[in-house]
Design a protein around this motif. Sequence first.
Motif, short mmCIF file in Angstrom:
data_model
loop_
_atom_site.label_atom_id
_atom_site.label_comp_id
_atom_site.label_asym_id
_atom_site.label_seq_id
_atom_site.Cartn_x
_atom_site.Cartn_y
_atom_site.Cartn_z
N LEU A 79 -9.06 143.67 34.06
CA LEU A 79 -8.97 143.35 32.64
C LEU A 79 -7.61 142.72 32.36
O LEU A 79 -6.57 143.29 32.70
N PHE A 80 -7.64 141.55 31.72
CA PHE A 80 -6.40 140.88 31.36
C PHE A 80 -5.60 141.71 30.36
O PHE A 80 -6.16 142.40 29.51
N THR A 81 -4.27 141.62 30.44
CA THR A 81 -3.37 142.36 29.56
C THR A 81 -3.72 142.16 28.10
O THR A 81 -3.69 143.10 27.30
N LYS A 82 -4.07 140.93 27.73
CA LYS A 82 -4.44 140.61 26.35
C LYS A 82 -5.52 141.55 25.82
O LYS A 82 -5.52 141.93 24.65
N TYR A 83 -6.45 141.93 26.67
CA TYR A 83 -7.55 142.80 26.28
C TYR A 83 -7.29 144.27 26.63
O TYR A 83 -7.86 145.17 26.03
N PHE A 84 -6.44 144.50 27.62
CA PHE A 84 -6.15 145.86 28.08
C PHE A 84 -5.40 146.67 27.04
O PHE A 84 -5.75 147.82 26.78
N GLY B 144 -4.14 143.36 34.52
CA GLY B 144 -3.51 142.33 35.34
C GLY B 144 -3.63 140.96 34.71
O GLY B 144 -4.13 140.80 33.60
N GLN B 145 -3.12 139.97 35.45
CA GLN B 145 -3.12 138.58 35.02
C GLN B 145 -3.49 137.67 36.18
O GLN B 145 -3.24 138.00 37.34
N GLY C 243 -4.36 134.74 42.99
CA GLY C 243 -5.58 135.41 42.52
C GLY C 243 -5.30 136.23 41.29
O GLY C 243 -4.78 135.73 40.30
N PHE C 244 -5.58 137.51 41.34
CA PHE C 244 -5.37 138.42 40.22
C PHE C 244 -4.22 139.35 40.57
O PHE C 244 -4.25 140.03 41.61
N GLU C 245 -3.20 139.38 39.75
CA GLU C 245 -2.03 140.21 40.01
C GLU C 245 -2.08 141.44 39.11
O GLU C 245 -2.01 141.34 37.88
#
Length: 78
Positions: free
Chosen positions: A8-13, A43-44, A49-51
């Motif tokens: 899940l991206f930080t924006k949504y997390f 993560g982002q 990839g995904f960090e």
Amino acid sequence: MSHHDLKLFTKYFQPVADGKKHSEVRFNDRNFQIDDTVTLHEGQQSINGFEYTGRTVSARISYIDDFGLDQGYVNLSL
């Protein structure tokens, strides 16, 4: 009951972690069911990839709906 680890991206997390966001729209490629549990891993996107940030939040799926969504997608109430 199953457990699902999801990115899940930080924006949504952050809204989920703050208790302000109580649902998540996902493609239902995991056959999500009511009472399954999810762990959302923050993560982002990065060059590699995904960090991941290392932060997580876990919840139980209390309701599943697909109203108004493209075929194959569901709204998971957490």
